[in-house]
Design a protein around this motif. Structure first.
Motif: not given
Length: 324
Positions: A88-93, A123-125, A271-275
Motif C-alpha cells: 500500500m502507499g501513495i503514488p508518485t506526485n 483506505a489507510l495511506p 516508508h517507516d511511518d507507513l510500517v
C-alpha cells in the motif's frame, strides 16, 4: 491500460474511462497493479477546479492519492520490494491511483500483512500518514495531554482519535450527533455536536493540541487562510499549545497568539511511518473504517465522490478494482 481520468474540471460525472499507456518506471520506482484505491477530500477539491489557479494539473489527469495492490516490476535501485509483494502507499506526485497500473517510489510503499484486505489497505495511506505525522512529528504528543480533534468521524479524524487515545491523551472530538457513538467507540472521552453546540463553550479546560481539518465557508480553498473553526480553536488552547491545521496553508504566517505554535501539515510519503501504522493495525490497536465500496468504473467512481461530498461519512470510501 484502463484509467479513469479528469478531462475537465467539474462535478463527479466529468470523470471518464480512457485507455492510457502503462507507466515506465525509473530505477527507484516500482510498478504496482492497483487492486483498490480510495477517495480523499483533496481529490474532490482538485476535480472541482477550485484550486486550478494555485495548484494546476495538466489535463487529462488521473486522480487518486492512495492505493493498495501487487508489485509487478521494480527498478534497478529498489532494494526492499520484489514482484508479487502486496503493498500500500501513495503514488508518485500524489496522484494517479485510478488506473490499472501505477508508478510509485519505493519509499512511499509498505508491505501489507497477509490478513489485511486490499480495501482496508487502500483506505489507510493518506489518512494514516496525515494523522500519524500531525500527532507525532508535529504535535509531539505526551501522555496525559488534552487534545481536540475536529471532524472526529472523518477519514483523518477517526484514525487520529484512535492514535491519540493509545498515546495516553484525553481526547475531545467534534462530530455530528449521529456519529457520536462511533467516535466514542474509537476512544474519544468527549464528543461535541458542532452543528448545535459551540465547542469553545463546551470544553471545560484548555487543551494542549488542536487538530483542525474543517474547511468551513469562511476559509475557502482559494485563499488558504485560517477559517472560523481555526480562529475559534485558539480560545480553547493553553498558552504555548499547538494548533495543527490540515486546511489553512497560510496558518504558519498567522501572528502568534499567547505563544501558540500554528502549523500547516501536508502528509509526506514515508516508508517507516507507513510500517508503524500497519504495525498498529496488525496489533489491533488501529482500525480503518470503510463507509462504502464502489466498483472501478467511471459511474462507480462518480457515485463514490457523490457519497463523500453529499453525505457525512464515517471513515473512508474505497474503489475496488480487483479482489485478492
Amino acid at each position: 491500460m484502463k484509467a479513469i481520468v479528469l478531462k475537465e474540471y467539474g462535478i463527479p460525472a466529468v470523470l471518464q474511462e480512457q485507455e492510457i499507456d502503462v507507466p515506465v518506471i525509473t530505477e527507484t520506482q516500482v510498478l504496482v497493479e492497483m487492486y483498490a484505491a480510495s477517495i480523499n477530500p483533496a481529490d474532490s477539491v482538485l476535480r472541482s477546479g477550485a484550486v486550478k489557479d494555485i495548484l494546476p494539473v495538466q489535463l487529462p489527469y488521473v486522480l487518486g492519492a492512495d492505493l493498495a495492490g501487487v508489485v509487478i516490476e521494480v527498478g534497478s535501485k529498489v532494494t526492499h520490494l520484489k514482484p508479487g509483494d502486496r503493498v500500500m502507499g501513495i503514488p508518485t506526485n500524489n496522484g494517479g491511483a485510478y488506473a490499472d497500473y501505477v508508478a510509485m517510489e519505493e519509499n512511499a510503499l509498505a508491505i501489507i500483512q497477509p490478513d489485511m484486505s486490499f480495501n482496508e489497505a487502500a483506505a489507510l495511506p493518506t489518512v494514516g500518514l496525515t494523522a500519524w505525522q500531525s500527532l507525532f512529528r508535529y504535535g509531539k504528543l505526551q501522555p496525559g495531554q488534552r487534545i481536540l480533534i475536529h471532524a472526529g468521524a472523518g477519514g483523518v479524524g477517526h484514525i487520529a482519535v484512535q492514535l491519540a487515545k493509545q498515546a495516553g491523551e484525553y481526547v475531545i472530538a467534534t462530530a455530528r450527533e449521529f456519529n457520536h457513538e462511533f467516535v466514542r467507540q474509537l476512544g474519544a472521552d468527549e464528543v461535541i455536536d458542532y452543528t448545535t453546540t459551540d465547542f469553545t463553550k463546551a470544553i471545560s479546560s484548555p487543551v494542549d493540541i488542536v487538530l483542525d481539518m474543517v474547511m468551513d465557508r469562511s476559509a475557502t480553498v482559494l485563499d488558504a487562510k485560517i477559517g472560523e473553526t481555526g480562529r475559534k480553536s485558539y480560545s480553547v488552547l493553553k498558552d504555548g499549545g499547538k494548533l495543527i491545521s490540515l486546511v489553512a496553508m497560510e496558518i504558519n504566517e498567522h501572528p502568534q497568539i499567547r505563544g501558540i505554535e500554528a502549523q500547516f501539515v501536508h502528509a509526506e510519503p514515508n516508508h517507516d511511518d507507513l510500517v508503524s501504522i500497519l504495525q498498529n493495525v496488525h496489533e489491533q490497536k488501529l482500525k480503518v473504517h470503510l463507509s462504502g465500496i464502489f466498483p472501478f468504473t467511471s459511474q462507480g467512481l462518480a457515485e463514490a465522490y457523490r457519497r463523500c461530498e453529499t453525505n457525512p461519512k464515517m471513515g473512508k470510501v474505497v474503489i475496488q478494482r480487483k479482489q485478492g
